[in-house]
Design a protein around this motif. Structure first.
Motif, PDB file in Angstrom:
ATOM      1  N   ILE A  24      47.628  47.063  31.804  1.00 17.71           N
ATOM      2  CA  ILE A  24      47.966  48.412  32.262  1.00 17.71           C
ATOM      3  C   ILE A  24      47.848  49.354  31.059  1.00 17.71           C
ATOM      4  O   ILE A  24      48.624  49.262  30.107  1.00 17.71           O
ATOM      5  N   TYR A  25      46.884  50.239  31.117  1.00 19.16           N
ATOM      6  CA  TYR A  25      46.723  51.186  30.025  1.00 19.16           C
ATOM      7  C   TYR A  25      47.856  52.218  30.031  1.00 19.16           C
ATOM      8  O   TYR A  25      48.383  52.580  31.090  1.00 19.16           O
ATOM      9  N   ASN A  26      48.219  52.685  28.850  1.00 17.37           N
ATOM     10  CA  ASN A  26      49.220  53.745  28.743  1.00 17.37           C
ATOM     11  C   ASN A  26      48.734  54.996  29.474  1.00 17.37           C
ATOM     12  O   ASN A  26      47.532  55.209  29.621  1.00 17.37           O
ATOM     13  N   GLY A  27      49.680  55.806  29.900  1.00 22.75           N
ATOM     14  CA  GLY A  27      49.330  57.051  30.570  1.00 22.75           C
ATOM     15  C   GLY A  27      49.995  58.246  29.908  1.00 22.75           C
ATOM     16  O   GLY A  27      51.070  58.139  29.323  1.00 22.75           O
ATOM     17  N   VAL A  28      49.336  59.388  29.985  1.00 26.96           N
ATOM     18  CA  VAL A  28      49.850  60.637  29.430  1.00 26.96           C
ATOM     19  C   VAL A  28      49.943  61.663  30.551  1.00 26.96           C
ATOM     20  O   VAL A  28      49.068  61.731  31.418  1.00 26.96           O
ATOM     21  N   ASP A  29      51.007  62.445  30.537  1.00 27.96           N
ATOM     22  CA  ASP A  29      51.226  63.462  31.573  1.00 27.96           C
ATOM     23  C   ASP A  29      50.172  64.564  31.461  1.00 27.96           C
ATOM     24  O   ASP A  29      50.125  65.298  30.478  1.00 27.96           O
ATOM     25  N   GLU A  30      49.336  64.663  32.478  1.00 25.96           N
ATOM     26  CA  GLU A  30      48.245  65.642  32.448  1.00 25.96           C
ATOM     27  C   GLU A  30      48.748  67.082  32.440  1.00 25.96           C
ATOM     28  O   GLU A  30      48.023  68.000  32.038  1.00 25.96           O
ATOM     29  N   LYS A  31      49.991  67.311  32.862  1.00 24.51           N
ATOM     30  CA  LYS A  31      50.534  68.667  32.886  1.00 24.51           C
ATOM     31  C   LYS A  31      50.637  69.257  31.481  1.00 24.51           C
ATOM     32  O   LYS A  31      50.645  70.475  31.319  1.00 24.51           O
ATOM     33  N   GLY A 163      42.581  48.196  20.584  1.00 28.66           N
ATOM     34  CA  GLY A 163      42.063  48.714  21.838  1.00 28.66           C
ATOM     35  C   GLY A 163      41.249  49.976  21.711  1.00 28.66           C
ATOM     36  O   GLY A 163      40.774  50.504  22.722  1.00 28.66           O
ATOM     37  N   ASN A 164      41.035  50.474  20.491  1.00 28.66           N
ATOM     38  CA  ASN A 164      40.277  51.721  20.318  1.00 28.66           C
ATOM     39  C   ASN A 164      38.906  51.699  20.989  1.00 28.66           C
ATOM     40  O   ASN A 164      38.522  52.677  21.650  1.00 28.66           O
ATOM     41  N   PRO A 165      38.126  50.589  20.857  1.00 27.84           N
ATOM     42  CA  PRO A 165      36.795  50.577  21.472  1.00 27.84           C
ATOM     43  C   PRO A 165      36.809  50.591  23.000  1.00 27.84           C
ATOM     44  O   PRO A 165      35.762  50.789  23.621  1.00 27.84           O
ATOM     45  N   GLU A 166      37.977  50.375  23.593  1.00 30.49           N
ATOM     46  CA  GLU A 166      38.070  50.420  25.052  1.00 30.49           C
ATOM     47  C   GLU A 166      38.110  51.859  25.564  1.00 30.49           C
ATOM     48  O   GLU A 166      37.767  52.118  26.718  1.00 30.49           O
ATOM     49  N   ALA A 167      38.505  52.777  24.716  1.00 25.69           N
ATOM     50  CA  ALA A 167      38.581  54.193  25.107  1.00 25.69           C
ATOM     51  C   ALA A 167      37.493  55.027  24.455  1.00 25.69           C
ATOM     52  O   ALA A 167      37.053  56.025  25.022  1.00 25.69           O
TER      53      ALA A 167
END
Length: 235
Positions: A24-31, A163-167
């Motif tokens: 499960i990748y981390n998530g950031v609030d798009e707001k 995990g940098n190369p995954e993004a």
């Protein structure tokens, strides 16, 4: 795990069965990134519209690679656009590392170009006001800072660790570089500094990557799936 790299480590080093892991990748609030008016943000923060601004969001600890970044910048300081800035956004961990960085910045004559944004609780205005994001860490799991750079629509330079190369896909939405390598940092920054169209292309792509993969809602939904699957197995 929050990256394939960490998932692999759990399986190969901790002997966790694959079926008992979940990615499960981390998530950031798009707001936090909805106000996308760079001109207004720069005016509010006191930056000029035509300045080339690099940003690094990372707490001030040695493995985040700030020293490599400073040494890389010192190689190209006279080759970058006039009045360029680098913003170092993070928090001190009470180890004196920030002061060491400031001394190196002074010694390399970068005091007029490199600035610390310390104890910052909200990095989004600085990210949205910038042109290029960089994370020169020596090791990572999966960096929230990279997600925030994607959300701000920035091209990204990141070390090829964890995990940098995954993004960050090399030469598609950014550049991957070797850790502990100021030469790579210098070359990559110049690559973007000279090509505004490339920065725009990568930045627009990265915002879509963020919306498709790394929002807070997506992260929450994935956790819900895991919880529900565990409940179903138990019952």
């Amino acid at each position: 795990s929050n990256s394939k790299a960490i998932q692999h480590q759990l399986i190969t080093e901790e002997n966790v069965p694959l079926k008992k892991t979940a990615l499960i990748y981390n998530g950031v609030d798009e707001k936090r990134f909805t106000v996308r008016d760079k001109i207004s943000l720069r005016k509010k923060l006191g930056y000029l519209n035509d300045q080339f601004i690099i940003i690094c969001v990372a707490n001030f600890i040695p493995h985040k690679g700030h020293m490599d970044l400073i040494n890389g910048l010192s190689q190209i300081k006279d080759k970058l656009p006039v009045d360029w800035k680098t913003l170092l956004v993070g928090k001190e961990r009470k180890n004196g590392y920030t002061q060491s960085l400031k001394e190196i910045i002074k010694q390399t004559n970068l005091s007029k170009n490199v600035f610390f944004i310390e104890d910052c609780d909200e990095s989004s205005p600085f990210l949205l006001a910038s042109d290029l994001g960089i994370l020169p860490s020596h090791h990572e799991g999966f960096s929230n800072a990279i997600i925030e750079m994607l959300a701000a629509g920035l091209p990204v330079i990141a070390t090829h660790v964890g995990g940098n190369p995954e993004a960050v896909i090399h030469e598609k939405n950014g550049l991957l570089i070797r850790p502990h390598c100021p030469d790579d940092i210098a070359h990559s920054i110049l690559h973007f500094a000279k090509d505004e169209n490339l920065r725009k292309k990568y930045g627009e792509h990265n915002y879509q990557v963020f919306l498709n993969n790394y929002t807070l809602n997506t992260c929450v939904e994935e956790y819900e799936k895991v919880y529900k699957s565990c409940y179903n197995v138990k019952n």
